[in-house]
Design an enzyme around this catalytic site. Structure first.
Site, short mmCIF file in Angstrom:
data_model
loop_
_atom_site.label_atom_id
_atom_site.label_comp_id
_atom_site.label_asym_id
_atom_site.label_seq_id
_atom_site.Cartn_x
_atom_site.Cartn_y
_atom_site.Cartn_z
N GLN A 43 1.30 -6.35 6.11
CA GLN A 43 1.46 -5.71 4.02
C GLN A 43 3.16 -6.16 4.38
O GLN A 43 4.00 -6.56 5.05
CB GLN A 43 1.70 -4.61 4.54
CG GLN A 43 0.32 -3.41 4.21
CD GLN A 43 0.59 -2.03 3.49
OE1 GLN A 43 0.94 -1.40 3.33
NE2 GLN A 43 -0.85 -1.44 3.92
N GLU A 47 0.63 -1.49 0.03
CA GLU A 47 0.14 -0.06 0.13
C GLU A 47 1.00 1.16 -0.03
O GLU A 47 2.45 1.35 0.97
CB GLU A 47 -1.04 -0.35 1.84
CG GLU A 47 -1.37 1.11 1.47
CD GLU A 47 -2.62 0.88 2.68
OE1 GLU A 47 -3.07 -0.07 2.69
OE2 GLU A 47 -3.62 1.99 1.96
N GLU A 81 -12.42 -2.12 1.96
CA GLU A 81 -13.42 -2.17 3.71
C GLU A 81 -14.50 -0.63 3.76
O GLU A 81 -14.44 -0.09 4.35
CB GLU A 81 -12.21 -1.13 4.75
CG GLU A 81 -10.89 -1.83 5.14
CD GLU A 81 -10.25 -2.24 6.08
OE1 GLU A 81 -10.16 -1.38 6.55
OE2 GLU A 81 -9.89 -3.22 6.79
N GLU A 83 -5.87 -9.00 3.69
CA GLU A 83 -5.95 -7.85 5.37
C GLU A 83 -6.18 -8.84 6.03
O GLU A 83 -6.92 -9.22 6.78
CB GLU A 83 -5.74 -7.12 5.46
CG GLU A 83 -6.27 -5.95 3.99
CD GLU A 83 -5.70 -4.43 4.33
OE1 GLU A 83 -6.21 -3.99 6.03
OE2 GLU A 83 -6.69 -3.78 3.71
N TYR A 126 -7.30 -8.19 11.79
CA TYR A 126 -5.62 -7.85 12.71
C TYR A 126 -6.27 -8.05 14.23
O TYR A 126 -7.25 -7.60 14.80
CB TYR A 126 -5.34 -6.15 13.10
CG TYR A 126 -5.42 -5.75 11.38
CD1 TYR A 126 -3.96 -6.07 10.38
CD2 TYR A 126 -6.21 -5.31 10.34
CE1 TYR A 126 -3.75 -5.80 9.43
CE2 TYR A 126 -5.51 -4.73 9.37
CZ TYR A 126 -4.41 -4.63 8.59
OH TYR A 126 -4.38 -4.76 7.34
N ASN A 136 -6.31 2.09 2.92
CA ASN A 136 -7.13 2.80 2.72
C ASN A 136 -7.11 4.14 1.68
O ASN A 136 -7.94 5.06 1.29
CB ASN A 136 -7.40 3.87 4.32
CG ASN A 136 -8.13 2.73 5.14
OD1 ASN A 136 -8.69 1.72 4.58
ND2 ASN A 136 -7.36 3.10 6.30
O1 AHR Z 1 -2.58 -2.52 6.83
C1 AHR Z 1 -2.86 -1.00 6.65
C2 AHR Z 1 -4.83 -0.88 7.10
O2 AHR Z 1 -5.79 -1.50 7.64
C3 AHR Z 1 -5.14 -1.18 5.62
O3 AHR Z 1 -5.51 0.27 4.90
C4 AHR Z 1 -6.84 -1.00 5.58
O4 AHR Z 1 -7.97 -1.41 4.67
C5 AHR Z 1 -6.82 -1.99 6.61
O5 AHR Z 1 -7.74 -1.08 8.04
#
Ligand code: AHR
Length: 529
Positions: free
Chosen positions: A369, A49, A195, A317, A267, A94
């Protein structure tokens, strides 16, 4: 018998009966006839990203003495290649919800610098579509593009497909050729936004509006190139993702004829410093996978898919992310520079086990990432190092393939605290019967690969690995990711957590006994005849 002898005898009896009680080995049974599905190579994906130092100062750093003629950091390229990255998502995240791809193509001196509103920095646009494709070719990964469903239009999405995938003729295909790329990039995977359920997303939509926009974007994109695969933006980590009236359910119902995958994000973290709670978080991912699998099955009964595969899950993700989440650590040039320890690596191994155990429905996954930003590879201006989470991903991506097996595991379990925080504050869960051994296994042309996380912090777990279909034969290779302590970390000048190849085991018969060390991830590779 003297008192002393009597006492010694009693002591021996006590010790041996105690020994019997604890000598009950755990069991893993492998049956090559009990299969779940083919492991998709796309579960070893990653994500780039425009965020912090992932692109600029990460993979692309033309001013670095380590850069090649295209500006790619060669030390980073080498580390990335070790991960065997099958598919790479780009350019956000994002970021993509206010990204206009035309800003990032054409002569560099003419590209415009923009305010980057998602992560608060300046975006120079010196790296864009064509630079990413060159990077993707170099590391031999399939490119996976996300289109802007926030501030972007469906027409803009269509034009990007035309620019990338049409050989010649229309304006944007010719523009690509004019930019120095005579051959189309043939990008197969495209996600319809990122998202879009999140209030923070630029151009956030409700499920109804998202479905309408995504369906029309999909129509234009497929009319341009019918061979593309489309991924719907499923519920992000923050939302009621399992709600029967919620986002996932609604968009699956609306887009069931249209998309090929639904994207899910997760996450997790250890904000309360509770090791065992944290170790259970892959079980949360497993449960979410099962729930979305059920939602997909319900929609597939009435879907009109003209012979196409059912919708699959793309965990596009996933990672541990809880330290660099707020304030200055989550914005600007140094955003999301999370540093990982051993317990984080064990959770990643657990996530990878979940993908393999759900191989029938999880057909893509992307660690978020690749470099510097919540990443397995970390750089400074001169150097780089591999974070702890690099090693389980590397082992899986290089060894775990073929057919996923439905493994029987018998071992002790534990319960977590009630309603513990999984890492994001507002999301809590309670997990029961979490097995100390978290296991997946695959079978590929006579080769069996068994992946085991021993979640126990203090005890090795002696385990009988039993083949139910044929005998183990030859030597078994053993690879272990471990470190002196669950909080052990790597840095530029020290590698404390890494993969170590242990001594092979000579396998004979239908049983092998192995002791999995505390807080470890072990990959065992053997043959069954
Ligand atoms: O990976 C970091 C961020 O986490 C990404 O930009 C978003 O899609 C998610 O909230």
């Amino acid at each position: 018998m003297t008192y002393l002898k009597q006492f010694a005898l009693i002591l021996i009896l006590i010790v041996s009966s105690f020994g019997l009680a604890i000598a009950q080995n755990a069991r893993i049974k492998i049956d090559t006839d009990r299969t779940i599905g083919d492991v998709s190579p796309l579960i070893y994906g990653n994500f780039v990203e425009h965020l912090g130092r992932c692109v600029y100062g990460g993979i692309y750093d033309p001013d670095s003495p380590k850069a090649d003629e295209r500006g790619f950091r060669t030390d980073v390229l080498d580390a990335v290649k070790g991960l065997n990255v099958s598919i790479t998502r780009y350019p956000g995240g994002n970021f993509v919800s206010n990204y206009h791809w035309l800003d990032g193509v054409g002569p560099k001196e003419e590209r415009k610098t923009r305010m980057e509103l998602a992560w608060h920095r300046l975006e120079p646009n010196l790296f864009g579509t064509n630079e990413f494709i060159e990077f993707a070719k170099e590391i031999d990964t399939a490119p996976y593009f996300a289109v802007n469903m926030g501030t972007g239009t469906i027409e803009e999405a269509q034009q990007w497909v035309e620019y990338c995938n049409i050989e010649s003729g229309p304006y944007y295909a010719e523009l690509r050729k004019h930019h120095g790329y005579p051959e189309p990039h043939n990008i197969k995977y495209w996600s319809l936004g990122n998202e879009m359920d999140g209030f923070w997303q630029m151009g956030h939509l409700n499920a109804e509006d998202y479905s309408k926009k995504a369906r029309e974007a999909a129509k234009l994109m497929r009319l341009t190139d019918p061979s593309i695969k489309l991924i719907a933006a499923g519920s992000s980590n923050y939302r009621p993702w399992a709600d029967p009236d919620g986002w996932n359910s609604a968009i699956l119902s609306e887009l069931k004829d249209v998309v090929d995958y639904i994207a899910l994000h997760i996450y997790v973290g250890n904000p309360d410093d509770n090791y065992y709670n944290f170790m259970s978080t892959p079980q949360v991912m497993d449960q979410r996978t099962q729930i979305v699998k059920g939602m997909i099955a319900r929609e597939m009964r009435t879907a009109d898919r003209e012979g196409r595969d059912p919708i699959y899950i793309a965990w596009d993700e996933y990672n541990v992310w809880y330290r660099a989440r707020r304030g200055e650590s989550a914005r600007g040039e140094r955003a999301l520079e999370e540093k990982y320890n051993l317990e984080d690596a064990l959770v990643i191994a657990g996530f990878l086990n979940v993908f393999v155990r759900n191989a029938d429905v999880v057909k893509m996954a992307n660690m978020a990432q690749l470099v510097n930003v919540i990443a397995p590879i970390f750089t400074n201006e001169e150097d780089m190092f591999k974070q702890t989470i690099y090693f389980p991903l590397q082992l899986f991506a290089n060894h775990v393939k073929g057919t996923s097996l439905d493994v029987f595991v018998d071992c002790e379990t534990y319960d977590t605290d009630e309603d513990f925080n999984i890492g994001l504050g507002e999301l809590t869960t309670t997990q029961t019967e979490v097995p100390y051994l978290d296991v997946s296994a695959t079978y590929d042309n006579g080769e069996v690969t068994i992946c085991v996380v021993n979640r126990h912090r203090d005890q090795a777990i002696t385990t009988d690995i039993i083949s139910q279909t044929g005998e183990f034969t030859g030597n078994m290779e053993i690879y272990e990711v471990n470190g002196p302590d669950i909080k052990s970390m790597n840095d530029f000048d020290k590698t404390t957590v890494e993969t170590k190849q242990k001594e092979d085991i000579k396998a004979k018969g239908d049983k092998v006994t192995y002791s999995f060390p505390p807080h470890s991830f072990t990959l065992i590779k053997g043959r069954v005849k």
